[in-house]
Write an enzyme that holds these catalytic residues in place. Structure first.
Site, PDB file in Angstrom:
ATOM      1  N   HIS A   1     114.535  12.037 -19.281  1.00 22.70           N
ATOM      2  CA  HIS A   1     114.475  13.056 -20.333  1.00 22.70           C
ATOM      3  C   HIS A   1     114.778  12.448 -21.698  1.00 22.70           C
ATOM      4  CE1 HIS A   1     116.553  16.310 -22.720  1.00 22.70           C
ATOM      5  NE2 HIS A   1     115.359  16.828 -22.539  1.00 22.70           N
TER       6      HIS A   1
ATOM      7  N   GLU B   1     111.704  10.874 -22.967  1.00 20.73           N
ATOM      8  CA  GLU B   1     110.775  11.910 -23.430  1.00 20.73           C
ATOM      9  C   GLU B   1     111.016  12.211 -24.914  1.00 20.73           C
ATOM     10  OE1 GLU B   1     110.735  16.541 -23.675  1.00 20.73           O
ATOM     11  OE2 GLU B   1     111.102  15.903 -21.619  1.00 20.73           O
ATOM     12  N   HIS B   2     112.275  12.326 -25.312  1.00 20.92           N
ATOM     13  CA  HIS B   2     112.602  12.563 -26.717  1.00 20.92           C
ATOM     14  C   HIS B   2     112.171  11.380 -27.587  1.00 20.92           C
ATOM     15  CE1 HIS B   2     115.421  16.168 -26.873  1.00 20.92           C
ATOM     16  NE2 HIS B   2     115.050  16.097 -25.603  1.00 20.92           N
TER      17      HIS B   2
ATOM     18  N   GLU C   1     121.970  19.313 -26.311  1.00 21.54           N
ATOM     19  CA  GLU C   1     121.120  20.140 -25.446  1.00 21.54           C
ATOM     20  C   GLU C   1     121.849  20.467 -24.147  1.00 21.54           C
ATOM     21  OE1 GLU C   1     116.749  19.854 -23.233  1.00 21.54           O
ATOM     22  OE2 GLU C   1     117.188  18.563 -24.951  1.00 21.54           O
TER      23      GLU C   1
END
Length: 445
Positions: A69, A72-73, A149
């Site tokens: 993840h 992904e950023h 997040e």
């Protein structure tokens, strides 16, 4: 807990009325290993491009949870040809939008844009497949973003915390027990080198599926894919995706989370369940229909009828299952009791309803109604090219084939009442379950 349910549609649709998906789907592979799927829809001059990588949170190195993840950023930073943020700015300037998402089995990136801009977004997507650039400042900034997040979506949400703990208890040895967002103490240590190592190993044409859906032809997509993705070199460091296997579960696992922030107490349970397997989707189809029968409707499902109306022990009850995964999935139940009803009473009522269902069997009228709902939902889903692109991308990255995707509606329609009871008796075994209680404060059982 987000649950996906099919709404009731009063339609009398014959199976023969289903349009043939194969008529509009093309499939080929480039020499460098990039798999390409083209879904034609010429009603509007728009297109969706999606690139799915066969890597997700369950493929992360030990101790590096959250790296899939995190990357992904970082993929929205610069490349050798694009400045930091230029990718998304360019898409937006062309009237489109873009985003990405990560699961345990895949990571996907997409753009929706005018069909005559496909060449542009394909060039940019191919550029960041192999030429991503990231600075130390980029890593520091995005690490703070993913930590925030986690704070907002998990640490501040009692339901998310319970789900995370239950999943860790469900999968003792398999990496599905590790949260996609990552464990905070490991996320804090993710480095630039961790991200680069993960990127260089997994982000390659021979580990990706390109889906293009919309106002295009297979020849157009092939020409553009050959031009932009064709020159990219495949990765030589890829191994077969074999994860650690779960040991046999011999006893039920139970958790109670007490959190003053919880708005409603509830009981939830998950059972280990088989996933959809290529060429053998029958059990997954039966489990899909079982979830609809037990909890797919707030008024007509078994749990709704038994708990909400008959015993009046619950304000809400549902069941859920999604077998589109590479390895074993879970089947779940969820009950929010009425005020004044304890979680012990709600759980007992849930178990009694399940026992009665197994004893009485499937109501043939309910089974026919659910098959009609599923058939109608599939037909209407074909009106959404973005949804179709996701359907094929998700399937291909978890080991299913184009044929499996196209067979799935017919496999669902072939499920019998005996099939449903058979899988229910096999899967709904408390010895292979994790049961969780969420409470706003300590109470007596």
């Amino acid at each position: 807990m987000p649950l996906r349910r099919l709404g009731f549609l009063c339609l009398n649709l014959s199976l023969a009325a289903l349009p043939a998906a194969a008529d509009t789907v093309s499939h080929f592979t480039l020499e460098n290993g990039l798999e390409v799927v083209v879904i034609e829809d010429h009603r509007a001059p728009a297109v969706t491009q999606m690139v799915w990588y066969r890597v997700g949170a369950a493929d992360e190195p030990p101790g590096k949870s959250g790296i899939a993840h995190f990357l992904e950023h970082l993929m929205f930073k610069g490349t050798d040809d694009l400045a930091n943020g230029e990718f998304s700015d360019t898409v937006e300037a062309q009237g489109g939008d873009d985003n990405a998402f990560t699961s345990w089995d895949y990571t996907a990136y997409f753009q929706r844009i005018a069909a005559d801009r496909l060449d542009l977004v394909m060039r940019m997507e191919a550029d960041r497949m192999r030429d991503l650039q990231m600075t130390a400042d980029d890593v520091t900034t995005e690490r703070a973003v993913i930590l925030e997040e986690r704070a907002q979506r998990t640490d501040s949400d009692p339901g998310a915390l319970l789900s995370e703990q239950m999943r860790a208890a469900q999968y003792l040895n398999h990496p599905y027990g590790i949260p996609i967002i990552g464990w905070r103490h490991e996320m804090e240590q993710l480095s630039q080198q961790d991200a680069l190592d993960f990127y260089r190993r997994y982000y390659a044409p021979n580990n990706a599926v390109l889906i293009v859906a919309g106002d295009v032809t297979p020849d157009q997509v092939r020409d553009l894919a050959e031009q932009h993705y064709g020159p990219l070199q495949p990765s030589t460091g890829l191994a077969e995706r074999v994860r650690p296997a779960e040991p046999p579960q011999l006893a039920e696992r139970r958790l109670t989370l007490v959190d003053a922030r919880a708005s409603d107490p509830y009981v939830t349970r998950t059972y280990m369940a088989p996933e959809r397997d290529s060429g053998d989707q029958a059990d997954a189809a039966a489990l899909t229909i079982l979830a609809e029968l037990l909890g797919g409707s707030g008024t007509t499902s078994v749990l709704a009828q038994k708990l909400t109306f008959e015993s009046q022990t619950a304000v809400y009850a549902s069941a859920f299952y999604d077998g589109t995964s590479l390895d074993d999935a879970t089947f779940g139940l969820y009950v929010i009791p009425l005020p004044g009803v304890s979680l012990a009473e709600a759980e007992a009522a849930m178990d009694a309803a399940i026992a009665a269902f197994l004893e009485e069997g499937v109501d043939p009228v309910a089974l026919d109604r659910i098959k009609t709902q599923i058939r109608a939902a599939d037909i209407y889903a074909r009106d959404n090219v973005d949804g179709l692109a996701r359907r094929y991308g998700e399937a291909l990255t978890v080991g299913l084939t184009i044929q499996d995707v196209q067979d799935w509606p017919r496999v669902l329609q072939a499920v019998t009442a005996d099939d449903v009871i058979r899988v229910a008796r096999t899967v709904l075994d408390r010895r292979r379950a994790v049961t969780g209680w969420l409470l706003p404060e300590e109470t007596k059982p």
